[in-house]
Every structure is written in structure tokens, then in C-alpha cells.
Scaffold this active site. Structure first.
Site: not given
Length: 877
Positions: A270-271, A304, A307
């Protein structure tokens, strides 16, 4: 074991960082063989920490130091110490700028942590501790900084250069290279850093937020694969809108990017603003992905994205708090998926996964609390306990507090802790303040390992017209926790009358009856009694509706009670659970007595369920028996051969007795539009393929012909793969011809060929192990690709019990050989493959000895990495 044992990290030893990093400027001169990383860190002493000794320790692994300067002045060698784990600066001021330049080698990075190469793409994976493989840093989640990242690379080779945040500058350089600078305005820990460089195709769309901001949505994939991104893009837009409506969370950057790569240790990452995905969770078309794949893509894209708030904007203080982001986000993902499909079916699938993955974890040597007390290697705690059980803890809080109080608690959590690194206590405290409830006892769920065992029995008093439920909870001992205390758990129940109607769940002492339907009881003691009044006949209780708590339930329901619930329970999960209980009891009887047969009333109940005009997906779930692995969990000593024999007999008999019904179901559902992904169409395909499976297992000639026909039509991968599995399970010339044809048809599609490997690895035949060994040398097998390794070795060890647990131990030897070969290349993947060996105590003495011998062999010949060392040492202790 390794000569130097890894250091044990304890939650009790947590201390705030002595230094903080406010801003990070990074410059990457990218090349697969030799990348140079320049870092400028604005560092200051943490005012919350008292005066320290003046030295600064930065983590760093595999870095070649080229230059080092403090406030613009190069540091002499005696001002610092460099070792394999990092860099120590002996004396630093209260506030300063540190400049470093290092060289790294992405093409040689087979561990797939830090910066590495996937085919021709350069990409990163920094969670949990991968950033230290990129630059010297305070690599811990409670150090949040703002990042500006500049990427420089050959324009022809790497035309796309991506990093976190928003692009702020682009330039062409005279030497054929180009430069792109990205800025992320939100403070983040280094584990959320990401970059991608490669020749990628971009699929673009737009999303307008609730406050009418326009966000660019971009999915980057390998060239010629963009047409398979439509489902992922649609899922992303649905997730963004859902999070706005359900939790009031808007996206906060100008662009949201997903990049799909083929070499990835996990599902996705999840950058901030730049999500990295295993391409199996992005690429999909009806011809190259199954209905299950489509569902997974929707869920993981949503996970993701969610997040962004539960993990990025609010992150973990330390890695012991991992479930703070993962358990909470899994809960949000599950709720989102339930809205896309049937809520009952989604809940059933979530519970199936929990029981198959997390319950065994709780019952073995790797049992740990949702918030662990200690670890050697944090990668080993990305577990079903942290994720799935963690999600159940969030769900229980939502159930106990009710939807309005739970939403207030979430709103308070977002408002109070935005931009912070926090703890599980912080989250629970927000729930308490928003609801006025004391959740002190509930916190034990985070601290105690093990699956609670809930015993429930009832008694009806016709004179008083009361029904009493007796509830007893027990948590078995786990490693390091021999004494357990009672938990606070919600028990959702319903009461059904003789005609199947819902009755009021009216507790003694209440002035008037509530509305009929589900009621949540709160269990807080080791033993409690609940008395229900106003009942003129014994009711049939529908217990643990919706699986309201992650427990093992033992009840006194009779077979006729379960048959009644299977026919009448309005709670879809309750109907499924009744059917599972019936099948489980019957299968265990077949294990104990191979001459036993299926009772006539059981067959008729399933005939009735099959003919019901209900959701086809729910019918398919209700009529799918517990797996061989699930049955093993019900036995003190797992009877591998007995379970397999009983499972085959069950399928054969039910297929034979209900032959006409299965054929009718197949014909009714076989013409469903193969390209439609509505819940109705997906459910019809699931029921259709279940019918085909029962016909094939009964040895029905018409079933074989239908299976050949379904495989040959090739209308979508769901149906083709289902037919292939059944043909391979049957064996013989049809199987070999189908495998050859499948490979010929899809040899150019790596994700589909992963399934081809898995089908062969899970075939329940004596020769399967030899086939798996042969496939290790197949031209399409790549030990450097985690997807391919999981599809062959992982599938064999985890999903083929009759072959993996062969009495001669050959399956164990094969797995140990692969772990030893993989550990030096990719320790994280090796550790995850190892886990089927770890529960050796559950088997008979002969298998125990063989499994343990392989663990000892691994400990002597391998276990050089903390990942493998920790698991082997716990398993052998």
C-alpha cells in the site's frame, strides 16, 4: 542453526526513537547492475526523549558506502563505524543534515526486498524492513518524514519513472537519460516508500471525490496487458466511493497509481499513492482469470486503497501493532466485498479461510496473540492471526458497540490520530470514548493466543415455558501462555419455532419481548446462563449467527436440529453452518467406520437444499463439504488415509444418489453467460461446477462426457479450469490430453500456467510427487518467481494432504529440499513454504518422526536467515 542467533525483539523493550527525521531528499541514478542512491536527511533529536549519548545508529544492509557528510562536511573514517547491519555516527549535534551516497545492485537482489528487478522493471518492496537495503535510515515505523524523490534513468530502457506523491518536475538530460521528481506532502514511515522504473503501459481513468476534487487513476502493467485492467480499475473506483460513504474517507493526492509486477513476495503493498501489486491481483479477463480471481482482485485492490487511511495516514508505532493496520483493513475489505456480492456467501468464505488458516496456527507451535509479545523476524508475523483474527476483533467491537457507536469511534480515531504512529490501545480507547463502553476485558483478545472453545447446551422447561442456554468458554494453553482468562465476546443467536418462524429472544427480567430475530448476548465469564421466556414449545437455537466471534463451537444440537436449521434458518451463515455440521459428523463417522453409509434423511435434506429456489452461490457453499484439511482439525491425531477415503466415498455416494438432480442443475446453469460477473452469474457457475464435480466423483459416464465438453468449449477460464481439475483428479488419458491442450492454449500466459502447475501438484495420485519433481525441471518453472514456486511446491505441501503426508516421508523430504535451496535466494518465501512441516505433532508417531527429521535437517544445513531460523527453532522446541 546459524552461528549467531538473531536478536529477540520484545514489545516490552520499546523505546521512542532518540532522533526524528523531518525531511528526506532522495536521488536514484537507476541501473539494474549498479544503482547509486543519494540521500539527504534532515535529522533532529527527539524532544520527547531525554539527553542521550550523542551517537546515532542507522540501519543499513548490503549497502556500499560511497560518501558521507554531516552539514556539508565529509566525515572522516574515525567519525563513524560501518558494519553489516548499519552505520553508527559517534557524535552528532541536536539538529543536522546528513548526506550519504551508496551503491546497490537490484539485479542481484533475489530476496525481493528493497530495490530489485522484476523482468525488465525496477521496483521496491520496503515493508517491513526493506528500506535499509536502499539507504542508511532510521528504519522503524514511528519515524515519519516528508519525502522528495528524484529518479534518473535511461529514457529508452525506463521511460516510466514513478514514486510516492505527486510529480513536480520532469526534464530531459543530454546523455539519453531523463529525470522525474516526485513529492509526497504527507509524512510517512520509510516502509511506505516506493519507486518503479520500466517500460510500462498505462491505463488511466478519473475519479471525482465527494468534495468534487478530480483524481487521476493510473494502472501500469507490462506492454500489451492494459486491456486486462478494466476490472481492477472498476474495483478501485468502487472502493474509493465506498470508503467515502461508509467511513467518510476521501483520497488526498492528485494521482493514485497501481503498478503490477510479476515477481512479488506478497499480494500487494500500500505504498502511499503508489501501490505495488503482484500482477495476479490486477490482470484479469474471463479467458485468463477465474471468478475467484476476479473476486480476489476486487478485494485486494480495495484492501490496499483502504490502507491510505488505515495504515498510511495513521500508521503503527511499532511492528507489534501490525494488526492495527492489517486487521482493521481486512475488516474494511470484507465489508466492502460483502456489499459487492452476497453478504452471507462472503461471510462464509471469510470464515472458511479463518478456520483453514488461522485456527491451525492458534493450535500449533507458532501460536501468538494478535499483538505478539516478541519476534525474531517480523516477516514471520504477517500471519492469519494478525490479519484474519485481527479483523474478527474489529468485527466483534462493531457488533458489541452497534453501527452508530462504532462509526463514531472510527471518526474519532481518524480525527485524533491523523499523521501519527499509534497503538492498538489508541484504537480501542477511541471506541470506548465514542460508545461509553468499557472494553478493558475485551483487550485480552489482543494479548492472549489460542482459539476459545465455546460449549453451549440448552434445556426447555415446559411448565415455566422457558428455555435456558448454558454457555462455557475455555481457552486452551499455548506456547508461553499456560494460564488464560475469560474473554468478552458477542454471541449472536436466534430462536426458531416448530414452523421455522423466528421467535423473540426474550430474556427473563425484561418487561416486554423484543422484535423477533437475531439478538447479541455478551459472554464475559467462564460460565454463564441465559434464560429466555414466553416459549410455548422447545425452540431450535440458531447459534453464533454470522460467526459473531472467532471460536470453536461445541453444542448439543441433534442431527434433526441441524436438518431443521438447514431447511429453515433465515440466517444464510446459519444454514451453511448447519450443513457443515451434518457433513462433518457424517464424514468423521465414515473415517471411523469405512463400511458406514449416508443416511437416507441426510440425502433427502441435501436434495431439498439443491432444489431450493435460493441464491445459487449460497446453495453451492451449503453443499460443499469440509475439506480434508478442515476434517483433520477435528481429530486429535490426523488420520490422513482415513480422511481421504471418507472424502472420496462421500462425494461418490452423494453424486450417485442425487444423480438426476445434479444433471438437472448442470443443465439449468450451464448456459450462463461466460463473460458476466454479476453475483447471480458467478453463483450459477459455482453451482454448475459443483454439480459436475459430484457427477465425476460418482463415476457417472454422462458426467465424464459433460466434463470433456466443458473443457473443450473453453468459454471462460472458470469452467475450463474446473473441468481440467476434475479430469486430472480422475486421471488417465483424458487427463494427459487435457493438460497438454491447456498448456498449448495458454503457454504464453504466466498467470494461467501457474494454475496448470497447481492442478498437477494437487492431484490426489500416488505418482503426483514424481510429477512435481519432474515439473521442477520444466522450462516454464522459475524458482526465482514466488508465484511459480507457490503454485507448485506451495500447492503440493499445503493443499494435497494425501500426497504430501505419504507414509514414506517423501513429500516432507521434497519440501525440505526446496526450502534449503530457496533460503539463500529468498528467505521470506522459504519460511512461508516451510509451515506445513511445523505442525508435525498433530500426526501419528511415524509421520511425526519423519517430519521432525526434516526440520532437524533444515536446522543443520540451513536456517541461516532469521525467517527460517525462528520457525524451525519454535517447531523443534
Amino acid at each position: 542453526m546459524s552461528e549467531t542467533s538473531p536478536q529477540l525483539i520484545r514489545l516490552a523493550d520499546y523505546r521512542p526513537p532518540e532522533f526524528l527525521i523531518d525531511a528526506v531528499e532522495l536521488c536514484f541514478e537507476l541501473d539494474p547492475e549498479h544503482t547509486e542512491v543519494s540521500a539527504r536527511l534532515s535529522i533532529r533529536r527527539n524532544p520527547a526523549v531525554g539527553q542521550a549519548n550523542g551517537s546515532l545508529r542507522l540501519a543499513g544492509e548490503g549497502l556500499e558506502l560511497l560518501a558521507l557528510a554531516l552539514d556539508g562536511q565529509p566525515l572522516p573514517p574515525d567519525a563513524y563505524r560501518l558494519d553489516e547491519q548499519g552505520l553508527t555516527l559517534w557524535q552528532v549535534p541536536e539538529r543536522f543534515r546528513l548526506d550519504s551516497r551508496v551503491a546497490i545492485h537490484p539485479a542481484r537482489n533475489t530476496a525481493l526486498e528493497g530495490l530489485y528487478q522484476s523482468k525488465d522493471i525496477l521496483c521496491t518492496q520496503c515493508e517491513a524492513e526493506g528500506f535499509r537495503r536502499i539507504s542508511f535510515f532510521l528504519d522503524r515505523p514511528d519515524v515519519l518524514a516528508r519525502y522528495r524523490t528524484t529518479l534518473i534513468a535511461d529514457r529508452k530502457r525506463f521511460p516510466v519513472l514513478l514514486a510516492n506523491g505527486n510529480p513536480i518536475e520532469r526534464a530531459e538530460l543530454p546523455d539519453g537519460r531523463h529525470r522525474v521528481t516526485w513529492e509526497d506532502p504527507f509524512p510517512k514511515p520509510c516502509y511506505l516508500f516506493a519507486l518503479v522504473a520500466g517500460d510500462l503501459e498505462c491505463v488511466e481513468d478519473r475519479f471525482v471525490t465527494a468534495s468534487e476534487r478530480e483524481v487521476r487513476l493510473q494502472i501500469y502493467v507490462e506492454p500489451q496487458k492494459g486491456e486486462r485492467c478494466a476490472h481492477a480499475m472498476q474495483s478501485l473506483k468502487q472502493a474509493m466511493r465506498w470508503d467515502e460513504v461508509r467511513f467518510g474517507r476521501e483520497y488526498d493526492l492528485d494521482v493514485f497509481m497501481i503498478v503490477a509486477v510479476s515477481h512479488f513476495n506478497m499480494g500487494a503493498m500500500e505504498n502511499k499513492g503508489l501501490n505495488l501489486f503482484n500482477d495476479r491481483y490486477v490482470l484479469a479477463s474471463p479467458q485468463t482469470a477465474t471468478d475467484e480471481d476476479f473476486a480476489h482482485i476486487a478485494a485486494i485492490v480495495a484492501h490496499e486503497y483502504f490502507h491510505n487511511w488505515t495504515g498510511n495516514r495513521i500508521t503503527c508505532r511499532d511492528w507489534f501493532q501490525l494488526s492495527l493496520k492489517e486487521g482493521l483493513t481486512v475488516y474494511r475489505e470484507q465489508e466492502f466485498a460483502a456489499g459487492l456480492f452476497s453478504p452471507s456467501v462472503q461471510r462464509i468464505r471469510d470464515v472458511r479461510f479463518l478456520r483453514a488458516q488461522q485456527f491451525p496456527e492458534d493450535a500449533g507451535p507458532l501460536a501468538h496473540p494478535v499483538r505478539p509479545d516478541s519476534y525474531l523476524e517480523i516477516n514471520n508475523f504477517y500471519t492469519a492471526t494478525v490479519y484474519e483474527k485481527g479483523a474478527e476483533l474489529i468485527r466483534m467491537q462493531a457488533t458489541l458497540l452497534g453501527p452508530e457507536s462504532f462509526r463514531r469511534g472510527m471518526d474519532l480515531y481518524f480525527a485524533r490520530h491523523d499523521g501519527q504512529a499509534v497503538t492498538i490501545e489508541d484504537f480501542v480507547r477511541c471506541m470506548e470514548e465514542a460508545s461509553g463502553r468499557d472494553l478493558g476485558q475485551f483487550r485480552r483478545w489482543y494479548e492472549q493466543a489460542g482459539t476459545p472453545e465455546l460449549s453451549i447446551w440448552g434445556g426447555y422447561d415446559p411448565t415455566a415455558q422457558t428455555y435456558t442456554l448454558h454457555v462455557r468458554q475455555f481457552i486452551p494453553p499455548t506456547p508461553g501462555q499456560l494460564v488464560k482468562h475469560p474473554l468478552h465476546l458477542p454471541l449472536a443467536i436466534g430462536l426458531l419455532g416448530e414452523d421455522g418462524r423466528e421467535l423473540p429472544v426474550w430474556l427473563a427480567g425484561e418487561p416486554e419481548p423484543p422484535a423477533a430475530g437475531t439478538r447479541v448476548l455478551e459472554v464475559t465469564e467462564s460460565e454463564q446462563h441465559f434464560v429466555f421466556v414466553g416459549l410455548d414449545a422447545r425452540p431450535v437455537p440458531s447459534l453464533l449467527r454470522g460467526f459473531s466471534a472467532p471460536v470453536k463451537l461445541k453444542d448439543d444440537l441433534t442431527e434433526s436440529d441441524r436438518l431443521f436449521l438447514l431447511a429453515h434458518d433465515p440466517d444464510g451463515f446459519g444454514r451453511w453452518e448447519a450443513g457443515q455440521g451434518l457433513m462433518q459428523d457424517l464424514l468423521l463417522r465414515l473415517v471411523a467406520d469405512p463400511k458406514a453409509s449416508l443416511p437416507a434423511e441426510f440425502i433427502e435434506a441435501f436434495r431439498h437444499a439443491l432444489r431450493a429456489k435460493a441464491d445459487p452461490a449460497l446453495i453451492a457453499e451449503v453443499l460443499t463439504p469440509p475439506s480434508e484439511e478442515e476434517l483433520g482439525e477435528q481429530m486429535a491425531v490426523i488420520d490422513v488415509e482415513g480422511i481421504h477415503r471418507a472424502h472420496r466415498l462421500f462425494g461418490t455416494e452423494l453424486g450417485r444418489h442425487l444423480r438426476e438432480d445434479w444433471i438437472a442443475v448442470y443443465r439449468d446453469n450451464a448456459e450462463a453467460d461466460p463473460s458476466v460477473l454479476t453475483p447471480e452469474a458467478v453463483g450459477r457457475r459455482a453451482l454448475n461446477n459443483l454439480a459436475l464435480a459430484y457427477l465425476m466423483r460418482a463415476g457417472n459416464p454422462e458426467g465424464l462426457e459433460l466434463c470433456r465438453m466443458q473443457f473443450g468449449k473453453g468459454r471462460n477460464l472458470t469452467d475450463v479450469l474446473a473441468a481440467l481439475r476434475l479430469l486430472v483428479e480422475r486421471g488417465g488419458d483424458d487427463a494427459e490430453a487435457a493438460l497438454a491442450e491447456f498448456y498449448r492454449r495458454w503457454s504464453h500466459e504466466p498467470l494461467v500456467i501457474d494454475k496448470w502447475f497447481a492442478v498437477q501438484a494437487t492431484a490426489p495420485h500416488r505418482e503426483t510427487l514424481v510429477r512435481v519433481v519432474t515439473l521442477l525441471h520444466h522450462p516454464a518453472y522459475d524458482p526465482g518467481n514466488p508465484n511459480r514456486v507457490r503454485s507448485l511446491i506451495g500447492a503440493f505441501a499445503a493443499h494435497n494432504p494425501i500426497c504430501f503426508h505419504a507414509a514414506d516421508g517423501a513429500g516432507y523430504c521434497l519440501l525440505a529440499d526446496q526450502v534449503l535451496q530457496l533460503e539463500p535466494l529468498n528467505p521470506q518465501l522459504a519460511a512461508r513454504l516451510l509451515k506445513p512441516l511445523i505442525r508435525w505433532r498433530r500426526f501419528d508417531p511415524q509421520r511425526q518422526a519423519l517430519m521432525r527429521a526434516e526440520l532437524v535437517r533444515i536446522s543443520k544445513q540451513g536456517a541461516r536467515s532469521p525467517d527460517v531460523f525462528e520457525l524451525v527453532s519454535k517447531a523443534c522446541s
